[in-house]
Design an enzyme around this catalytic site. Structure first.
Site, PDB file in Angstrom:
ATOM      1  N   GLY A 101     -32.181   0.336  51.919  1.00  0.00           N
ATOM      2  CA  GLY A 101     -31.797   1.352  50.820  1.00  0.00           C
ATOM      3  C   GLY A 101     -31.567   2.584  51.705  1.00  0.00           C
ATOM      4  N   ASP A 122     -34.045  -4.229  62.092  1.00  0.00           N
ATOM      5  CA  ASP A 122     -34.590  -4.777  60.944  1.00  0.00           C
ATOM      6  C   ASP A 122     -34.942  -6.162  61.320  1.00  0.00           C
ATOM      7  OD1 ASP A 122     -34.839  -5.819  58.169  1.00  0.00           O
ATOM      8  OD2 ASP A 122     -34.011  -3.758  57.523  1.00  0.00           O
ATOM      9  N   ASN A 130     -30.588  -7.004  47.461  1.00  0.00           N
ATOM     10  CA  ASN A 130     -30.649  -6.017  48.336  1.00  0.00           C
ATOM     11  C   ASN A 130     -29.276  -5.082  47.932  1.00  0.00           C
ATOM     12  OD1 ASN A 130     -31.642  -7.784  51.268  1.00  0.00           O
ATOM     13  ND2 ASN A 130     -32.654  -6.591  49.901  1.00  0.00           N
ATOM     14  N   ASP A 190     -40.531   0.549  54.337  1.00  0.00           N
ATOM     15  CA  ASP A 190     -41.066   0.673  53.130  1.00  0.00           C
ATOM     16  C   ASP A 190     -42.519  -0.020  53.394  1.00  0.00           C
ATOM     17  OD1 ASP A 190     -40.624  -2.410  53.854  1.00  0.00           O
ATOM     18  OD2 ASP A 190     -39.817  -2.601  51.742  1.00  0.00           O
ATOM     19  N   ASN A 191     -43.186   0.166  54.208  1.00  0.00           N
ATOM     20  CA  ASN A 191     -44.617  -0.213  54.446  1.00  0.00           C
ATOM     21  C   ASN A 191     -45.537   0.794  55.094  1.00  0.00           C
ATOM     22  OD1 ASN A 191     -44.827  -1.320  57.237  1.00  0.00           O
ATOM     23  ND2 ASN A 191     -42.983  -2.069  56.470  1.00  0.00           N
ATOM     24  N   CYS A 259     -40.284  -1.259  46.570  1.00  0.00           N
ATOM     25  CA  CYS A 259     -39.028  -1.509  45.648  1.00  0.00           C
ATOM     26  C   CYS A 259     -38.991  -2.875  45.252  1.00  0.00           C
ATOM     27  CB  CYS A 259     -37.831  -1.319  46.642  1.00  0.00           C
ATOM     28  SG  CYS A 259     -37.598   0.545  47.065  1.00  0.00           S
ATOM     29  N   CYS A 319     -56.453  16.329  65.164  1.00  0.00           N
ATOM     30  CA  CYS A 319     -55.948  15.185  64.739  1.00  0.00           C
ATOM     31  C   CYS A 319     -56.148  14.041  66.007  1.00  0.00           C
ATOM     32  CB  CYS A 319     -54.415  15.339  64.586  1.00  0.00           C
ATOM     33  SG  CYS A 319     -53.320  13.900  64.221  1.00  0.00           S
ATOM     34  N   CYS A 425     -48.715 -12.570  37.481  1.00  0.00           N
ATOM     35  CA  CYS A 425     -47.670 -11.555  37.819  1.00  0.00           C
ATOM     36  C   CYS A 425     -46.484 -12.144  38.651  1.00  0.00           C
ATOM     37  CB  CYS A 425     -48.346 -10.513  38.696  1.00  0.00           C
ATOM     38  SG  CYS A 425     -48.859 -11.103  40.271  1.00  0.00           S
TER      39      CYS A 425
END
Length: 471
Positions: A101, A122, A130, A190-191, A259, A319, A425
């Site tokens: 996305g 990817d 998607n 997304d992780n 998502c 850091c 779920c």
């Protein structure tokens, strides 16, 4: 099944071979093909040749050919880009991690802007779910590599740039080698494990990381690891903070949304992905950090269509990653570090003991044997919208977001009134969390009653009811 797998492997091999040949052809053309007329639109070259036949004619900029001037004229007209900026774009190399996305809209605008080389990573394949937001993929691309699908579409948008698809899972073994080939990195994943991996690899390569995220109706964007030394327009040396400066420790896996689990409105990643490409373009052409999202965090709320920017703290001098004396000098196992998997689709939490879990086959058998005196209650903890899409007959809906105080007491009362209770779920993750909340609040009598469905409704669809929708 073996024939299908074999054919899929052959197709993947042919696609890889085709990509290698196309890259070889691109390099050959770029190195040897002379500049031709605008009709053929050759690839970008470093010099526009001048000879006796064109003396006295209009010149086309220092290094841009006629076709490039015409094609990119609308952005060259901008003072912040101009001819010099377009030359930088045509030479730039940008890596997009994630062809989903965020990555799709970002790639579209970078290709349109004439970025010379775009890499797309990817590991996943195109799924029907998607397409509502991942605009480089179409229905005919289902089960095709996302990286390949995106590359093919981008080539149809701009044939004058190089597109390199990487059909793999980015990890500690390959990240440094791939990332070192590019100038700017876009985090469109997304992780959490991949976010830490990209951050550390970018710090080691001294590259800026443009990080975006989108979930439900909200999107976020910032730039990590900015270094002014890479920008000749900066007047003083400056280094922006990295991801670890803000988040030295990863959040618990069960608190991270996605998502696929929580949903997203298609235009939300579209907005953030487009802004990621804008920040990349600004970085490449040399805009200074005061105009970039350096140590600023952009938040977009799609509910009321508002943008707000939060100031982030400066780089942490202690850091473990980007300080002068870093404690982390090598890439690590980020799935172990984050206690979660980089492939979100394969997320499989293990919170409950085996005695509090039940398979789809066992649940079907118990439901068939239940009577009015031995009632088996099903508590579906998905949100109301998901529950209304599809559900097992007889289930009641108690969204996990409501598992607080009064609602927990209400659920405990229901458990007292039934002989067995199974939490359900979508994939068997939230159901474990909900069941654990109840187990921690309940008494000894409750422990023998409470279970959760292993694999969730996906498992129910695969093994029991093939007509049950999988989403």
């Amino acid at each position: 099944m073996e024939q299908i797998q074999r054919l899929e492997q052959e197709i993947d091999h042919l696609r890889k071979t085709l990509q290698e040949k196309e890259n070889e052809l691109f390099e050959m053309k770029r190195n040897w093909m002379p500049m031709e007329s605008n009709d053929t639109q050759p690839e970008f070259t470093t010099l526009y040749s001048r000879n006796e036949s064109n003396v006295g004619k209009v010149q086309y900029g220092d290094k841009l050919p006629k076709w490039a001037i015409e094609r990119y004229s609308r952005q060259i007209l901008l003072p912040d880009i101009g001819v010099a900026g377009q030359e930088k774009l045509c030479k730039a190399k940008v890596l997009i991690v994630g062809a989903g996305g965020l990555g799709c809209p970002a790639a579209v605008y970078l290709a349109g802007a004439g970025v010379g080389e775009i890499g797309i990573i990817d590991y996943d394949k195109v799924d029907l779910t998607n397409i509502h937001r991942q605009i480089l993929h179409a229905e005919c691309d289902q089960n095709k590599s996302k990286a390949v699908s995106a590359a093919e579409t981008l080539k149809s948008i701009n044939s004058n740039i190089k597109i390199t698809p990487y059909m793999l899972q980015l990890d500690s073994s390959n990240a440094l080698d791939i990332i070192s080939k590019y100038d700017v990195i876009l985090d469109c994943t997304d992780n959490v494990p991949t976010r830490y991996l990209l951050n550390d690899a970018c710090v080691m390569n001294k590259l800026p990381l443009i990080s975006g995220s989108a979930l439900k109706m909200e999107g976020q964007l910032t730039i990590y690891g900015y270094r002014s030394g890479r920008n000749q327009n900066e007047k003083e040396l400056y280094q922006g903070g990295c991801y670890r400066c803000l988040f030295p420790n990863p959040p618990p896996a069960e608190t991270v949304g996605s998502c696929s689990a929580n949903g997203v409105a298609g235009p939300i990643p579209g907005v953030i992905g487009a802004l990621q490409s804008l920040e990349a373009i600004k970085l490449i052409v040399g805009q200074t950090r005061d105009k970039l999202l350096v140590e600023r965090f952009l938040i977009f709320d799609g509910d009321d269509v508002t943008f707000r920017t939060v100031k982030l703290r400066s780089r942490d001098p202690n850091c473990p990653m980007c300080s002068e004396n870093p404690k982390i000098t090598n890439l690590i196992d980020y799935e172990v570090f984050c206690k979660s998997q980089a492939k979100e689709k394969d997320l499989d939490l293990q919170i409950l003991p085996s005695e509090n879990r039940i398979t789809a086959f066992q649940l079907k058998e118990e439901l068939g044997n239940s009577s009015m005196k031995q009632r088996h209650l099903l508590i579906d903890v998905r949100n109301e919208a998901e529950f209304n899409m599809c559900r097992i007959d007889g289930a009641v809906n108690y969204p996990i977001e409501q598992f607080r105080d009064a609602k927990v007491d209400e659920v405990l009362k229901m458990i007292d009134e039934n002989s067995k209770v199974t939490f359900i779920c979508r994939r068997g993750n939230d159901s474990q969390i909900a069941a654990k909340i109840i187990l921690d609040k309940g008494n000894e009598d409750h422990k023998g009653k409470i279970k959760d469905l292993i694999g969730g409704l996906h498992s129910w669809s695969e093994y029991i009811d093939h007509d049950f929708p999988v989403y």
